[in-house]
Structures are given as structure tokens and as C-alpha cells.
Design a protein around this motif. Structure first.
Motif, mmCIF file in Angstrom:
data_model
loop_
_atom_site.group_PDB
_atom_site.id
_atom_site.type_symbol
_atom_site.label_atom_id
_atom_site.label_comp_id
_atom_site.label_asym_id
_atom_site.label_seq_id
_atom_site.Cartn_x
_atom_site.Cartn_y
_atom_site.Cartn_z
ATOM 1 N N VAL A 64 0.821 -1.217 0.000
ATOM 2 C CA VAL A 64 0.000 0.000 0.000
ATOM 3 C C VAL A 64 0.854 1.266 0.000
ATOM 4 O O VAL A 64 0.330 2.378 -0.030
ATOM 5 C CB VAL A 64 -0.961 0.041 1.214
ATOM 6 C CG1 VAL A 64 -1.936 -1.119 1.167
ATOM 7 C CG2 VAL A 64 -0.196 0.069 2.532
ATOM 8 N N THR A 86 1.896 0.364 -5.364
ATOM 9 C CA THR A 86 1.147 -0.879 -5.509
ATOM 10 C C THR A 86 1.977 -1.887 -6.287
ATOM 11 O O THR A 86 2.920 -1.525 -6.997
ATOM 12 C CB THR A 86 -0.183 -0.663 -6.261
ATOM 13 O OG1 THR A 86 0.091 -0.178 -7.582
ATOM 14 C CG2 THR A 86 -1.067 0.334 -5.531
ATOM 15 N N GLY A 357 -4.482 -1.443 -6.446
ATOM 16 C CA GLY A 357 -3.630 -2.190 -5.537
ATOM 17 C C GLY A 357 -4.132 -3.583 -5.240
ATOM 18 O O GLY A 357 -3.376 -4.431 -4.758
ATOM 19 N N ALA A 410 -3.784 3.289 -2.201
ATOM 20 C CA ALA A 410 -3.737 1.829 -2.073
ATOM 21 C C ALA A 410 -4.231 1.386 -0.703
ATOM 22 O O ALA A 410 -4.913 0.356 -0.582
ATOM 23 C CB ALA A 410 -2.314 1.329 -2.313
#
Length: 552
Positions: A64, A86, A357, A410
Motif C-alpha cells: 500500500v 502498488t 492495488g 492503495a
């Protein structure tokens, strides 16, 4: 018992603070103890281990973000010391174990009271629509609304006019600006309105918009597809459509889109009027009033009858998300999603910028390569279009999201995707295509919650589950939008817009599964007309078509 922190996935190297943690607070996760090196606000994240510049940040088991600078164990993650990142993905599917549906035995045989339509679908409400094909007709739509609503018993439920009268009285009594600003006004009261003339009709909805002409031809086609989705929707008994006559969004275009969604015939009243053919405003409005009134008489003949839960179609939405959304409200909705899929129902997960993501997981969950390829292609095209205008999915989080712990897209996306549960992806739809298959459907929409909610209902959602951590009043003209709080503080602070609180999960009072079961029971009551959601009580009827430009 409420814990201090949560570690969402065993592979995560950050913890979520479930309450504010003063500096020097020791916290533990799976045998690892770390002491906070600074104050960690509730909903924010702290490093479980020391991170060097460039190190990966994992939450929900996925990448993330990456560290911009060194972060010590127990340190706070911020927009200054980490940035969005990501993992790459493609349409090639990795083998996954077969999906195991949750136990639905408690829901087998359960029904809701719905409106059965000729095409076999079942609505959770019974509305009449009045729609302009082009923005030029918005004024006439407003004239019809003024003429119909109060007289038929559909006036607003809460009136602030007495407060205005109170302020006028204070002005006439010679009160100063300072005294006016300091006065405590009497609470708003119920607006006076006559009983409904048509008790089986939930309301008349007037879908004003700014489209139908100008722009590009594809905008008109897309708008007609969306409007056709609303006209053919099982929550709609019929519609009156006003056209100017010369606009891009022609009546024939709308009729073609309706036929795509209702190939065996619409099966409900539809009145189409063109102002340039009828001539005067008097002729247009009088004809529209006459036809709409007749349509309402027919709509009032419809009554609720039992239907299996497999006839429900749930839209999954979030807005005003916070750092708890991904660990309480969203996974509770995900459990509802899995339960409904297990029962043979339909579910729509949208907001493609908020799937950034977790693409590979959704690719791998797709039922076949063609479905995976379509999802991958739509995601990449959407992302590329954002970059082409100098933006990107990384710019999706709002100031409110960031303030309350969602500091990368993300991070936000990984939590948002949990609304979709764990079931297979049976179809990927491009806006404004309709849902036709039972199971989890992905719908390409923006992250903007009103545009996305508008789209989900246009694709067939008969109830929308809307999670929020900060509080947002979004509703829809024809589908009940159930507002679900991620935290108890919000539910207590804004009880007028929150329907269900899942902060009980954060508080240690319920499991995700228990909260999900409670939420599904609430859905059934709403679908049956036994429970009125806050957005409907407040006449919150947000409707914003997406013009397919870049909207995050």
C-alpha cells in the motif's frame, strides 16, 4: 474486549491504532511488542518494525506504500514519510482454491415483501419517475414537481420555515446582528402535508441533470443508457419523459437503450413528450400532468408480495471513509455480500479508482479469462486516462480520508475492496451496463460516491449498502441507501444520517460475521418497506450521471 491495535493480515508490517495511543504506549501483535515513539491518533498506523527509505508498507496483505524516510518501530505513518505504491498486475490468473460460501442455512427460506415486475425482477420500492432528456427541460421538470408533490401528499417531511419566520420576527422586534447570531432557534418540525392520495406509490422522483446536449455524442448515448436503467428498474412503476426535440439525446436513442434492457417489452407505463411538437408550455405541462396522474393510478395498483432473498441486488458503496472503514463496516458489508451470493442474489462492487492495488486479487477471483481480461483492460484504461490529464489514482484520497488515517490510495482501496467479500467475480460491466448475472459483479465507475451510487442503481441495485467513517448524507432517488458507520463515535454524533453502526466491531462487542448478519436482517426489513432509512426520511435524492471524463 477492545484491543489497542489491530493487525489486519499476518503479512502486514503496520498496526492500526484502535484508540489514541500516547507516546510510550507498549502494544502487542502475535507475540511482537512495540512501543510508540510518538502520539498515534486513533485510526492511524504505526510501524511494527523499523522501515528504511524505499521499504515496502503492507496492509491487508498487499503493498500500500513505500517509505520516503526512515521510520522507527512504533513510529507514526504520515503522508510525509510514506507514499502510494502498488504491486503490478496483469490479466493472467493465478490458481486459487474453490470458493467456499458461508453457511446460509439461517437465511434459507427467508423472504422480503417486494414489488413483482413483468420481467421477473422484484423491486424494494414503487416510484414514479419524471425525467428530462436534456437540461433544457429542467425548468419544466421543476414546474411539474411544484404542481404534484404537495397536492399528492409527497411534500418534504421536515420544515425549517418556522425558523425563518422566527428570525423575521426577531428582526422586526429590533434585534441586532449579534443577537440574531446568538439565538437558539426552535427545532425544525414536521412539514404539514395531506395524506398520500396514492398510498402504494412511495414517491414521485424528478431526475434533473445537466446532460443531453453539447459535449460529445457518446455522452448522450451513455446518459440514455443510464436513464433507461432507471426507467426499467424494478423499483420503478413507470415514467414521464420530457424531451425538447433537437438535443443529442434523442427519444429514439432512449427507446433503443430501453429495448436493450427490456427486450420482451417494458411492461410498465412510459409517457414520452416533446416540447417542440406540443408547442406551448401550457400544452406540455398539462399533458404531462394528465399522463403522470393516470400513471400514478396504475402504479397504485401494485402491492408488495413475498420474494426470495435471491431477488435482491445490492450496490456496495463507501464515502467519507476513515481508518476504521476497512476493518469494521467494509468487511461487515463483505460478509453480507458473500451471504447474498450464497443465496443466489446479485451484488455490485464499483468505484474502480478504489480498487487500485488489489487488481491481481480480483483478476484471480474472476470466473474465466475473458472476465479477468476485461477488468484488467478497464482498470488500465481508466488509470491511463487519469495520468493523461496530469492526475492519477494516487490523488483519490480526500483531505478527510487523509486526516482520519487513509494516507495512500492503495491503503484506502485495500480496505474499500473488502465490501466485495471473497466470492468469485462473475462479470465485469462498463458504465452504464446492467447486471444480468447472479453473483459478484464489478462495475466501472468513479470513486465519487454520488456518481457511483447513481451508476450502481442504474445497473440494477435495489438496495445500496453505503459505509462511512466521517459521515456523508448521500441518498438515491429510487433505491434505499443504508448508511453504515465504521465507528460508534460517528453513529452517536450524526444519528440523523446513520442507519446501522458497525463500530461495535472496533469496540470488541461483535465479530465481523455477527455485524454482517445483523446488517442483512436490516436489509431485509428495508427491502420489505418495514424500515425507512435516513436518506429516504430526509428526501436525500442525489443523482449525478457520469460523463466518462476523469473523475476520481
Amino acid at each position: 474486549m477492545k484491543h489497542l491495535v489491530a493487525r489486519i493480515h499476518p503479512d502486514d508490517n503496520v498496526l492500526v491504532a484502535l484508540q489514541e495511543l500516547p507516546i510510550g504506549t507498549p502494544v502487542s501483535s502475535n507475540g511482537t511488542t512495540v512501543t510508540t515513539t510518538e502520539r498515534i491518533p486513533a485510526k492511524h498506523k504505526l510501524a511494527l518494525h523499523a522501515l528504511a527509505p524505499g521499504d515496502a508498507v503492507h496492509m491487508y496483505g498487499v503493498l500500500v506504500g513505500r517509505a520516503n524516510s526512515a521510520i522507527g518501530a512504533g513510529g507514526l505513518l504520515t503522508t510525509a514519510n510514506i507514499h502510494h505504491a502498488t504491486d503490478s498486475y496483469d490479466e493472467q490468473q493465478e490458481q486459487r482454491p474453490a470458493w467456499t460460501a458461508p453457511d446460509v442455512s439461517a437465511w434459507q427460506g427467508r423472504t422480503f415483501q417486494g414489488y413483482h415486475r413483468p420481467d421477473g425482477r422484484v423491486g424494494t420500492a414503487n416510484y414514479w419517475l419524471v425525467i428530462p432528456l436534456v437540461f433544457c427541460e429542467n425548468r419544466n421538470i421543476a414546474v411539474l414537481e411544484e404542481a404534484l408533490m404537495s397536492e399528492l401528499g409527497y411534500g418534504r417531511r421536515q420544515s425549517y420555515q418556522p425558523q425563518t419566520r422566527e428570525l423575521i420576527a426577531l428582526l422586526r422586534a429590533g434585534k441586532s446582528v449579534e443577537e440574531i447570531l446568538a439565538v437558539d432557534l426552535d427545532p425544525a418540525g414536521e412539514a404539514h402535508q395531506p395524506p398520500r392520495l396514492f398510498p402504494n406509490v412511495d414517491g414521485i422522483r424528478f431526475l434533473q441533470h445537466e446532460g443531453g446536449c453539447g459535449g460529445i455524442r457518446q455522452d448522450a448515448q451513455t446518459l440514455c443508457g443510464l436513464l433507461a436503467g432507471y426507467i426499467t428498474h424494478p423499483n420503478v412503476a413507470g415514467a414521464t419523459v420530457l424531451s425538447l426535440g433537437c438535443q443529442n439525446a434523442q427519444v429514439s436513442m432512449l427507446q433503443a437503450e430501453i429495448e436493450l434492457r427490456a427486450p420482451n417489452g417494458l411492461g410498465k407505463p412510459l409517457y414520452l413528450l416533446e416540447q417542440q411538437q406540443l408547442g406551448t408550455e401550457q400544452a406540455l405541462i398539462s399533458t404531462a400532468l394528465r399522463q403522470t396522474f393516470a400513471g400514478l393510478m396504475l402504479a397504485n395498483e401494485q402491492t408488495r408480495r413475498p420474494a426470495p432473498l435471491s431477488q435482491l441486488c445490492l450496490g456496495l458503496e463507501c464515502g467519507g471513509s476513515d481508518g476504521f472503514s476497512g476493518i469494521s463496516a467494509n468487511p461487515a458489508v463483505g460478509h453480507v455480500s458473500d451471504l447474498l451470493v450464497g443465496l443466489g442474489g446479485r451484488v455490485i462492487l464499483a468505484e474502480f479508482p478504489e480498487l487500485c492495488g488489489v487488481e491481481q486479487e480480483l483478476v484471480d477471483r474472476s470466473v474465466d479469462p475473458a472476465t479477468a481480461e476485461r477488468f484488467s483492460a478497464l482498470m488500465k484504461a481508466y488509470g491511463d486516462s487519469a495520468v493523461a490529464v496530469g492526475s492519477g489514482f494516487d490523488m483519490n484520497p480526500s483531505p478527510g480520508n487523509i486526516r482520519d488515517g487513509l494516507i495512500t490510495d492503495a491503503m484506502k482501496s485495500a480496505g474499500a475492496a473488502r465490501k466485495g467479500g471473497s466470492s468469485p467475480v462473475v462479470a465485469v460491466l462498463d458504465y452504464p451496463e446492467p447486471v444480468t448475472r447472479p453473483g459478484l459483479n464489478l462495475l466501472c465507475t468513479p470513486g465519487n460516491d454520488v456518481e457511483s451510487t447513481t451508476a450502481e442503481v442504474g445497473s440494477g441495485a435495489t438496495v445500496v449498502l453505503f459505509t462511512t467513517g466521517l459521515g456523508t448524507p448521500t441518498g438515491n432517488p429510487i433505491a434505499p441507501v443504508i448508511k453504515i458507520s465504521s465507528n460508534t463515535a460517528l453513529a452517536r454524533r450524526m444519528p440523523d444520517i446513520i442507519d446501522v453502526n458497525t463500530g461495535s466491531v472496533i469496540d470488541g462487542e461483535e465479530t465481523i460475521e455477527q455485524a454482517g448478519a445483523r446488517l442483512l436482517d436490516y436489509v431485509v426489513r428495508v427491502a420489505s418497506g418495514e424500515q425507512t432509512v435516513a436518506a429516504v426520511r430526509h428526501d436525500q435524492t442525489d443523482f449525478i450521471p457520469w460523463k466518462r471524463g476523469v473523475s476520481l
